[in-house]
Design an enzyme around this catalytic site. Sequence first.
Site: not given
Length: 239
Positions: A50-51, A119, A121, A175
Amino acid sequence: MLKKAILIGLLAAVVYFVGTKVKMLGFHLHYYKHHPGTCRVIETAGPGSEDFHVTSAGLAFITSGLAFSSAPPSFLEFHKKNNIKGRILIYNFKNPKKGLVELKIKPSETLDLAKFKPHGISVLEDKAKGEHLVYVVNHPIPEPDAVEKFRFNPKTNELVHLKSITSNVMTTTNDLAVGEEDKFYITNFNYFNNYFLTVVEGLFQLPLGGVLYYNGTGFTQVTRRLAKPNGVFLSKDLR
Ligand SMILES: *[C@@H]1O[C@H](CO)[C@@H](O)[C@H](O)[C@H]1NC(C)=O
């Protein structure tokens, strides 16, 4: 006559509602351009990246294996069935031939690797030694969300877990953006902990999310009333 008018009114309201949601979800949009180059799929990344965060030296830290308690039940089932592990990967844009490298994680007492679901980072760079501090949003279902702090060892490609930061003001976090050691902004994106209710939250754009700031000891709410705030980024002056 009145019945008919009410019916037409209701029908118009439903059409309007569905129309605005379809528009919001962007079904009509097409993007053909990618900059600065072509996209390439890296198969070994696994599901749920996701990141990522790219350092000034071109090293990307990527999360893999995302899941959270309000994700669709079928998705959580898929996760369980395929025994998907939470991982942190690196990719060096200066050496793309090397591909993805999975970092070894040295856990501490507060990090159970079996429940690691990374999730967002954010990396605080150590430009001298490359021993970056890596902060990761974790959803260790059924435990509450936590931010995991690691130190990256560039010689061994290892992430050493330093500590977990958690609070009951974190609902479903997404995030984070770290400006200084142990100081970060983090988004609360889902208010509810249940898939159906988060769909309602999204469809009606309920402003139940916000942004939190952690100052090293505690959290403060810096923005409220946002509908599902997702990514967060800091300006250069960290303000
Ligand atoms: C950090 O935040 C906590 C919680 O809001 C507050 O009690 C504390 O005074 C703050 N510390 C500093 C140094 O600002």
